[in-house]
Design a protein around this motif. Structure first.
Motif, PDB file in Angstrom:
ATOM      1  N   SER A  13      46.620  63.190  34.260  1.00  0.00           N
ATOM      2  CA  SER A  13      48.045  62.936  34.495  1.00  0.00           C
ATOM      3  C   SER A  13      48.782  62.702  33.184  1.00  0.00           C
ATOM      4  O   SER A  13      49.889  63.208  32.979  1.00  0.00           O
ATOM      5  CB  SER A  13      48.229  61.721  35.396  1.00  0.00           C
ATOM      6  N   ALA A  14      48.171  61.951  32.289  1.00  0.00           N
ATOM      7  CA  ALA A  14      48.790  61.691  30.992  1.00  0.00           C
ATOM      8  C   ALA A  14      48.922  62.975  30.189  1.00  0.00           C
ATOM      9  O   ALA A  14      49.958  63.229  29.555  1.00  0.00           O
ATOM     10  CB  ALA A  14      47.972  60.661  30.222  1.00  0.00           C
ATOM     11  N   LEU A  15      47.890  63.808  30.208  1.00  0.00           N
ATOM     12  CA  LEU A  15      47.944  65.092  29.490  1.00  0.00           C
ATOM     13  C   LEU A  15      49.034  65.997  30.046  1.00  0.00           C
ATOM     14  O   LEU A  15      49.768  66.643  29.291  1.00  0.00           O
ATOM     15  CB  LEU A  15      46.592  65.797  29.593  1.00  0.00           C
ATOM     16  N   GLU A  16      49.152  66.049  31.351  1.00  0.00           N
ATOM     17  CA  GLU A  16      50.200  66.873  31.973  1.00  0.00           C
ATOM     18  C   GLU A  16      51.589  66.370  31.615  1.00  0.00           C
ATOM     19  O   GLU A  16      52.494  67.160  31.363  1.00  0.00           O
ATOM     20  CB  GLU A  16      50.012  66.897  33.488  1.00  0.00           C
ATOM     21  N   THR A  17      51.744  65.056  31.553  1.00  0.00           N
ATOM     22  CA  THR A  17      53.037  64.487  31.177  1.00  0.00           C
ATOM     23  C   THR A  17      53.409  64.882  29.758  1.00  0.00           C
ATOM     24  O   THR A  17      54.554  65.270  29.482  1.00  0.00           O
ATOM     25  CB  THR A  17      53.001  62.949  31.298  1.00  0.00           C
ATOM     26  N   VAL A  18      52.453  64.805  28.849  1.00  0.00           N
ATOM     27  CA  VAL A  18      52.714  65.179  27.454  1.00  0.00           C
ATOM     28  C   VAL A  18      53.004  66.672  27.343  1.00  0.00           C
ATOM     29  O   VAL A  18      53.877  67.083  26.572  1.00  0.00           O
ATOM     30  CB  VAL A  18      51.533  64.771  26.547  1.00  0.00           C
ATOM     31  N   ARG A  19      52.316  67.486  28.113  1.00  0.00           N
ATOM     32  CA  ARG A  19      52.572  68.935  28.079  1.00  0.00           C
ATOM     33  C   ARG A  19      53.967  69.262  28.603  1.00  0.00           C
ATOM     34  O   ARG A  19      54.634  70.155  28.089  1.00  0.00           O
ATOM     35  CB  ARG A  19      51.533  69.685  28.904  1.00  0.00           C
ATOM     36  N   GLU A  20      54.408  68.558  29.622  1.00  0.00           N
ATOM     37  CA  GLU A  20      55.730  68.815  30.194  1.00  0.00           C
ATOM     38  C   GLU A  20      56.849  68.308  29.300  1.00  0.00           C
ATOM     39  O   GLU A  20      57.902  68.924  29.211  1.00  0.00           O
ATOM     40  CB  GLU A  20      55.849  68.159  31.573  1.00  0.00           C
ATOM     41  N   ASN A  21      56.642  67.168  28.651  1.00  0.00           N
ATOM     42  CA  ASN A  21      57.673  66.590  27.809  1.00  0.00           C
ATOM     43  C   ASN A  21      57.037  65.958  26.569  1.00  0.00           C
ATOM     44  O   ASN A  21      56.743  64.767  26.551  1.00  0.00           O
ATOM     45  CB  ASN A  21      58.470  65.541  28.598  1.00  0.00           C
ATOM     46  N   PRO A  22      56.844  66.732  25.501  1.00  0.00           N
ATOM     47  CA  PRO A  22      56.203  66.210  24.288  1.00  0.00           C
ATOM     48  C   PRO A  22      57.014  65.110  23.602  1.00  0.00           C
ATOM     49  O   PRO A  22      56.474  64.350  22.813  1.00  0.00           O
ATOM     50  CB  PRO A  22      56.074  67.422  23.382  1.00  0.00           C
ATOM     51  N   LEU A  23      58.297  65.021  23.908  1.00  0.00           N
ATOM     52  CA  LEU A  23      59.122  63.986  23.303  1.00  0.00           C
ATOM     53  C   LEU A  23      58.608  62.585  23.656  1.00  0.00           C
ATOM     54  O   LEU A  23      58.724  61.654  22.854  1.00  0.00           O
ATOM     55  CB  LEU A  23      60.574  64.141  23.760  1.00  0.00           C
ATOM     56  N   ILE A  24      58.010  62.439  24.825  1.00  0.00           N
ATOM     57  CA  ILE A  24      57.441  61.152  25.223  1.00  0.00           C
ATOM     58  C   ILE A  24      56.348  60.737  24.241  1.00  0.00           C
ATOM     59  O   ILE A  24      56.293  59.584  23.808  1.00  0.00           O
ATOM     60  CB  ILE A  24      56.881  61.218  26.657  1.00  0.00           C
ATOM     61  N   ALA A  25      55.486  61.664  23.853  1.00  0.00           N
ATOM     62  CA  ALA A  25      54.421  61.364  22.902  1.00  0.00           C
ATOM     63  C   ALA A  25      54.985  61.033  21.528  1.00  0.00           C
ATOM     64  O   ALA A  25      54.494  60.127  20.844  1.00  0.00           O
ATOM     65  CB  ALA A  25      53.456  62.539  22.808  1.00  0.00           C
ATOM     66  N   VAL A  26      56.029  61.740  21.119  1.00  0.00           N
ATOM     67  CA  VAL A  26      56.641  61.479  19.810  1.00  0.00           C
ATOM     68  C   VAL A  26      57.268  60.093  19.791  1.00  0.00           C
ATOM     69  O   VAL A  26      57.114  59.346  18.817  1.00  0.00           O
ATOM     70  CB  VAL A  26      57.694  62.562  19.483  1.00  0.00           C
ATOM     71  N   ILE A  27      57.948  59.725  20.862  1.00  0.00           N
ATOM     72  CA  ILE A  27      58.569  58.401  20.937  1.00  0.00           C
ATOM     73  C   ILE A  27      57.503  57.306  20.934  1.00  0.00           C
ATOM     74  O   ILE A  27      57.668  56.267  20.284  1.00  0.00           O
ATOM     75  CB  ILE A  27      59.479  58.297  22.178  1.00  0.00           C
ATOM     76  N   ALA A  28      56.406  57.532  21.629  1.00  0.00           N
ATOM     77  CA  ALA A  28      55.330  56.539  21.660  1.00  0.00           C
ATOM     78  C   ALA A  28      54.662  56.393  20.299  1.00  0.00           C
ATOM     79  O   ALA A  28      54.254  55.295  19.913  1.00  0.00           O
ATOM     80  CB  ALA A  28      54.300  56.930  22.714  1.00  0.00           C
ATOM     81  N   ALA A  29      54.552  57.491  19.546  1.00  0.00           N
ATOM     82  CA  ALA A  29      53.880  57.459  18.246  1.00  0.00           C
ATOM     83  C   ALA A  29      54.816  57.098  17.095  1.00  0.00           C
ATOM     84  O   ALA A  29      54.352  56.829  15.990  1.00  0.00           O
ATOM     85  CB  ALA A  29      53.244  58.813  17.973  1.00  0.00           C
ATOM     86  N   ALA A  30      56.110  57.065  17.325  1.00  0.00           N
ATOM     87  CA  ALA A  30      57.090  56.860  16.262  1.00  0.00           C
ATOM     88  C   ALA A  30      56.864  55.582  15.449  1.00  0.00           C
ATOM     89  O   ALA A  30      56.901  55.640  14.213  1.00  0.00           O
ATOM     90  CB  ALA A  30      58.500  56.905  16.825  1.00  0.00           C
ATOM     91  N   PRO A  31      56.639  54.431  16.059  1.00  0.00           N
ATOM     92  CA  PRO A  31      56.437  53.229  15.238  1.00  0.00           C
ATOM     93  C   PRO A  31      55.233  53.345  14.295  1.00  0.00           C
ATOM     94  O   PRO A  31      55.307  52.940  13.135  1.00  0.00           O
ATOM     95  CB  PRO A  31      56.219  52.114  16.263  1.00  0.00           C
ATOM     96  N   ALA A  32      54.157  53.906  14.785  1.00  0.00           N
ATOM     97  CA  ALA A  32      52.973  54.072  13.932  1.00  0.00           C
ATOM     98  C   ALA A  32      53.254  55.051  12.795  1.00  0.00           C
ATOM     99  O   ALA A  32      52.823  54.833  11.657  1.00  0.00           O
ATOM    100  CB  ALA A  32      51.789  54.557  14.762  1.00  0.00           C
ATOM    101  N   LEU A  33      53.986  56.111  13.082  1.00  0.00           N
ATOM    102  CA  LEU A  33      54.320  57.081  12.040  1.00  0.00           C
ATOM    103  C   LEU A  33      55.249  56.470  10.989  1.00  0.00           C
ATOM    104  O   LEU A  33      55.095  56.740   9.790  1.00  0.00           O
ATOM    105  CB  LEU A  33      54.966  58.321  12.663  1.00  0.00           C
ATOM    106  N   VAL A  34      56.183  55.643  11.414  1.00  0.00           N
ATOM    107  CA  VAL A  34      57.091  54.983  10.471  1.00  0.00           C
ATOM    108  C   VAL A  34      56.320  54.023   9.565  1.00  0.00           C
ATOM    109  O   VAL A  34      56.507  54.013   8.346  1.00  0.00           O
ATOM    110  CB  VAL A  34      58.220  54.249  11.230  1.00  0.00           C
ATOM    111  N   VAL A  35      55.434  53.230  10.142  1.00  0.00           N
ATOM    112  CA  VAL A  35      54.634  52.300   9.338  1.00  0.00           C
ATOM    113  C   VAL A  35      53.746  53.068   8.369  1.00  0.00           C
ATOM    114  O   VAL A  35      53.646  52.713   7.186  1.00  0.00           O
ATOM    115  CB  VAL A  35      53.797  51.366  10.245  1.00  0.00           C
ATOM    116  N   PHE A  36      53.103  54.129   8.852  1.00  0.00           N
ATOM    117  CA  PHE A  36      52.259  54.944   7.974  1.00  0.00           C
ATOM    118  C   PHE A  36      53.082  55.511   6.822  1.00  0.00           C
ATOM    119  O   PHE A  36      52.661  55.471   5.662  1.00  0.00           O
ATOM    120  CB  PHE A  36      51.607  56.083   8.774  1.00  0.00           C
ATOM    121  N   GLY A  37      54.270  56.028   7.117  1.00  0.00           N
ATOM    122  CA  GLY A  37      55.132  56.586   6.081  1.00  0.00           C
ATOM    123  C   GLY A  37      55.581  55.544   5.071  1.00  0.00           C
ATOM    124  O   GLY A  37      55.602  55.812   3.853  1.00  0.00           O
ATOM    125  N   LEU A  38      55.927  54.353   5.546  1.00  0.00           N
ATOM    126  CA  LEU A  38      56.338  53.288   4.624  1.00  0.00           C
ATOM    127  C   LEU A  38      55.200  52.844   3.710  1.00  0.00           C
ATOM    128  O   LEU A  38      55.399  52.650   2.512  1.00  0.00           O
ATOM    129  CB  LEU A  38      56.868  52.095   5.420  1.00  0.00           C
TER     130      LEU A  38
END
Length: 67
Positions: A13-38
């Motif tokens: 179900s989680a995989l199907e959700t990400v396939r249908e709307n990848p923006l959900i995965a990007v929003i969930a990963a955004a804080p980690a990506l920002v910290v990694f970038g900083l």
């Protein structure tokens, strides 16, 4: 909640959700990506990777202790 394990149905179900709307995965990963970038910007790529690995190991240890 009976068990906190991720079974095949929930994983699918989680995989199907990400396939249908990848923006959900990007929003969930955004804080980690920002910290990694900083950290990369302030201390260098090697330090950022080491910090990422350390956080991953700590997360795995905490998850094992809770189960």
């Amino acid at each position: 909640m009976a068990g906190k394990k991720l079974d095949r149905v929930h994983a699918q179900s989680a995989l199907e959700t990400v396939r249908e709307n990848p923006l959900i995965a990007v929003i969930a990963a955004a804080p980690a990506l920002v910290v990694f970038g900083l950290v990369w910007w302030l201390a260098g790529f090697g330090t950022a990777v080491v910090l990422l690995l350390a956080i991953g190991v700590v997360g795995l240890v905490v998850a094992e202790l809770r189960s």
